[in-house]
Design a protein around this motif. Structure first.
Motif, PDB file in Angstrom:
ATOM      1  N   LYS A 124       0.854  -1.178   0.000  1.00  0.00           N
ATOM      2  CA  LYS A 124       0.000   0.000   0.000  1.00  0.00           C
ATOM      3  C   LYS A 124       0.890   1.228   0.000  1.00  0.00           C
ATOM      4  O   LYS A 124       1.708   1.429   0.904  1.00  0.00           O
ATOM      5  CB  LYS A 124      -0.919  -0.003   1.226  1.00  0.00           C
ATOM      6  N   ASP A 169       1.295   5.464  -0.588  1.00  0.00           N
ATOM      7  CA  ASP A 169       0.555   6.725  -0.558  1.00  0.00           C
ATOM      8  C   ASP A 169       1.087   7.770  -1.552  1.00  0.00           C
ATOM      9  O   ASP A 169       0.706   8.934  -1.505  1.00  0.00           O
ATOM     10  CB  ASP A 169       0.543   7.315   0.847  1.00  0.00           C
ATOM     11  N   GLU A 222      -9.307  -5.690   2.256  1.00  0.00           N
ATOM     12  CA  GLU A 222      -9.039  -4.600   3.200  1.00  0.00           C
ATOM     13  C   GLU A 222      -7.881  -3.707   2.745  1.00  0.00           C
ATOM     14  O   GLU A 222      -7.977  -2.481   2.780  1.00  0.00           O
ATOM     15  CB  GLU A 222      -8.727  -5.176   4.584  1.00  0.00           C
ATOM     16  N   THR A 282      -6.681  -3.257  -0.216  1.00  0.00           N
ATOM     17  CA  THR A 282      -6.903  -2.567  -1.502  1.00  0.00           C
ATOM     18  C   THR A 282      -8.110  -1.640  -1.478  1.00  0.00           C
ATOM     19  O   THR A 282      -8.362  -0.931  -2.458  1.00  0.00           O
ATOM     20  CB  THR A 282      -7.085  -3.592  -2.640  1.00  0.00           C
ATOM     21  N   GLU A 283      -8.850  -1.616  -0.379  1.00  0.00           N
ATOM     22  CA  GLU A 283     -10.045  -0.781  -0.286  1.00  0.00           C
ATOM     23  C   GLU A 283      -9.679   0.699  -0.450  1.00  0.00           C
ATOM     24  O   GLU A 283      -8.774   1.227   0.208  1.00  0.00           O
ATOM     25  CB  GLU A 283     -10.719  -0.986   1.075  1.00  0.00           C
ATOM     26  N   GLY A 284     -10.366   1.378  -1.356  1.00  0.00           N
ATOM     27  CA  GLY A 284     -10.110   2.799  -1.589  1.00  0.00           C
ATOM     28  C   GLY A 284      -8.836   3.087  -2.339  1.00  0.00           C
ATOM     29  O   GLY A 284      -8.410   4.244  -2.412  1.00  0.00           O
ATOM     30  N   CYS A 285      -8.220   2.063  -2.920  1.00  0.00           N
ATOM     31  CA  CYS A 285      -6.951   2.228  -3.617  1.00  0.00           C
ATOM     32  C   CYS A 285      -7.108   1.988  -5.124  1.00  0.00           C
ATOM     33  O   CYS A 285      -8.009   1.267  -5.559  1.00  0.00           O
ATOM     34  CB  CYS A 285      -5.893   1.241  -3.099  1.00  0.00           C
ATOM     35  N   ARG A 319     -11.845  -2.788  -8.725  1.00  0.00           N
ATOM     36  CA  ARG A 319     -10.923  -1.717  -8.366  1.00  0.00           C
ATOM     37  C   ARG A 319     -10.459  -0.996  -9.628  1.00  0.00           C
ATOM     38  O   ARG A 319     -10.324  -1.603 -10.691  1.00  0.00           O
ATOM     39  CB  ARG A 319      -9.683  -2.276  -7.641  1.00  0.00           C
ATOM     40  N   GLU A 320     -10.212   0.303  -9.505  1.00  0.00           N
ATOM     41  CA  GLU A 320      -9.567   1.024 -10.596  1.00  0.00           C
ATOM     42  C   GLU A 320      -8.132   0.518 -10.727  1.00  0.00           C
ATOM     43  O   GLU A 320      -7.487   0.179  -9.721  1.00  0.00           O
ATOM     44  CB  GLU A 320      -9.555   2.527 -10.319  1.00  0.00           C
ATOM     45  N   LYS A 348     -11.589  10.167  -9.928  1.00  0.00           N
ATOM     46  CA  LYS A 348     -12.265   8.887  -9.727  1.00  0.00           C
ATOM     47  C   LYS A 348     -12.580   8.625  -8.259  1.00  0.00           C
ATOM     48  O   LYS A 348     -13.176   7.616  -7.930  1.00  0.00           O
ATOM     49  CB  LYS A 348     -11.396   7.753 -10.273  1.00  0.00           C
ATOM     50  N   GLU A 349     -12.150   9.513  -7.369  1.00  0.00           N
ATOM     51  CA  GLU A 349     -12.374   9.324  -5.947  1.00  0.00           C
ATOM     52  C   GLU A 349     -13.387  10.347  -5.432  1.00  0.00           C
ATOM     53  O   GLU A 349     -13.028  11.467  -5.068  1.00  0.00           O
ATOM     54  CB  GLU A 349     -11.058   9.480  -5.179  1.00  0.00           C
ATOM     55  N   LYS A 373     -14.892  10.760  -2.694  1.00  0.00           N
ATOM     56  CA  LYS A 373     -14.720  11.280  -1.343  1.00  0.00           C
ATOM     57  C   LYS A 373     -13.753  12.474  -1.309  1.00  0.00           C
ATOM     58  O   LYS A 373     -13.835  13.324  -0.444  1.00  0.00           O
ATOM     59  CB  LYS A 373     -14.199  10.183  -0.415  1.00  0.00           C
TER      60      LYS A 373
END
Length: 459
Positions: A26, A28, A76, A78-81, A108-109, A176-177, A179
């Motif tokens: 993961k 950032d 978990e 990869t969630e939001g990734c 997932r993207e 694409k996000e 949020k």
């Protein structure tokens, strides 16, 4: 946030492969914040050629967890990734197929580092992971094992992000996000900013960059934007949705990237760059006695200067120090300024007897030493500066006096091999602005390491 992964499989018929090993880092955009690495029991035979390639055999996987046992952890992490992989189509197909067998839709993207590399580093002979990272000087261990290949992909993706000067990757991700399109509290944005040297990008809710800046302390600078009461600060505060940043370590690279990317992206809240960042320049000429004179004058793009200055006073202060160090002579406003330490005028006191070819050559040699130190005209060199991490350094490449771009390296052979160095360099335009930025930085930071190449090292 990105989930950079690599999967090893059993091989076999299309959509009948099983996973033997998976590694997910993961990321950032700056560092790895979480990771998951595991062998997986595929509950089927492994093709012999795969065993030879990866070294993974059925005996090793006998007690490994089955896919359904690691599926939750994969979801978990990869969630939001955005899932990033080298040949992402393959890895994504394998994952979605395995989740379908469990009755779960894995969506997932994705970003493919093969396609990104072809766009950002064109004309390479091969884009296979092994050959690509080798050509870029990226260290890789445990080749053809999930953890080794995934970690190499992390380093490759980090390089590709730095080469993406138009920020296409980041802006696509932000759009694409959903949020990130919400109006966040300014204090939350500040809390996420690091106190590091780099370039920052203020985005609106559509992900568009509305302001680009550089700072030796990004957190402090963002705080100034969000607490400022001037008109521009208030407009930024109303429109900001998120802030991204790119660490540079080197203030010089931050200055160069800021200048370059403002021109590339044209953010609405960046004032248009003035026609020039400097007003005065240092020129050389030869007088009737054969002496090389140094003259400060208003900058003129039609004439070749030795170096440039933001204002006249900084030019005068710089040359006054140079006169004392090199025993030189200079002209200000067309009037010769003589100093007791000026070697040229000591010779003139001899009533012409000392003005001969030998002394003229000696004086001109001093002038040339000075010019060579503060002008990189016709030089082949690399300016070494701080990197983004403790074990990393930055490199500014100049060839034949032309600024080519910047890069980061960890291993000395990446620096000593000019072909590898060129491959990791992010190209930038050479213009009067970049020349002024580099020359000014060199004057202020006299302890910078500069590596010069002989012409025959580039053949």
């Amino acid at each position: 946030m990105y989930a950079i992964l690599d999967i090893e499989t059993t091989g076999g018929k299309y959509n009948e492969e099983g996973i033997t090993e998976i590694a997910i880092y993961k990321f950032d955009g700056h560092e790895v914040v979480d990771q998951f690495i595991s062998l997986v029991n595929p509950e089927r035979d492994i093709q012999p050629f795969v065993v030879n390639l990866t070294g993974i055999n059925s005996k090793m996987l006998r007690n490994a967890p089955k896919f359904y046992e690691v599926a939750k952890r994969i979801v978990e992490i990869t969630e939001g990734c955005v899932v990033v992989a080298h040949n992402a189509q393959f890895d994504n197909r394998i994952l979605t197929t395995e989740f379908k067998r469990l009755g779960f839709e894995f969506d997932r993207e994705t970003l493919c580092t093969v396609e990104l590399a072809k766009t950002l580093i064109p004309d390479l002979p091969s884009y296979s992971l092994g050959k690509l990272v080798r050509s870029l000087g990226i260290p890789v261990t445990d080749r053809h094992r999930a953890s080794g290949d995934a970690l190499a992909t992390v380093k490759l993706f980090k390089l590709l992000l730095s080469k993406d000067v138009e920020k296409t990757i980041i802006q696509t991700f932000l759009r694409k996000e959903p949020k990130l399109q919400l109006e966040p509290k300014l204090i939350d944005i500040i809390a996420k900013m690091p106190s590091i040297t780099g370039v920052y990008y203020i985005h609106n809710k559509e992900g568009r960059i509305i302001y680009i800046g550089k700072s030796k302390n990004i957190k402090r600078r963002i705080n100034q934007h969000f607490t400022g009461r001037d008109r521009k600060s208030k407009k930024i505060q109303l429109q900001v949705a998120t802030v991204t940043f790119e660490a540079t370590g080197s203030e010089l690279i931050a200055l160069l990237k800021e200048s370059h990317e403002i021109k590339q992206n044209k953010p609405i809240f960046n004032r248009a760059l003035r026609k020039t960042l400097f007003s005065h320049a240092l020129y050389s000429s030869t007088d009737s006695n054969g002496y090389t004179n140094l003259t400060i004058d208003v900058a003129d793009g039609r004439k070749k200067s030795i170096t440039t200055f933001s204002n006249r006073q900084s030019a005068k202060d710089f040359l006054n120090r140079a006169v004392e160090t090199y025993s030189l002579c200079l002209k200000l406003s067309g009037l010769e300024k003589t100093l007791s330490s000026c070697f040229k005028y000591e010779l003139k006191e001899c009533e012409g007897a000392c003005i001969n070819e030998e002394n003229t050559a000696l004086y001109n040699k001093r002038v040339q030493e000075f010019i060579d130190k503060y002008s990189y005209k016709n030089q082949d060199m690399v300016i070494i500066d701080k990197g983004r991490e403790i074990d990393e350094r930055s490199a500014i490449l100049i060839e034949n006096g032309v600024f080519k771009g910047y890069g980061f390296y960890e291993l000395n052979h990446q620096l000593n091999n000019i072909d590898i160095l060129k491959s990791i360099i992010t190209p930038m335009e050479n213009n009067r602005h970049t020349q002024h930025i580099i020359q000014s930085y060199l004057r202020k930071n006299k302890r910078l390491k500069i590596l010069k190449f002989e012409p025959n090292t580039k053949e």
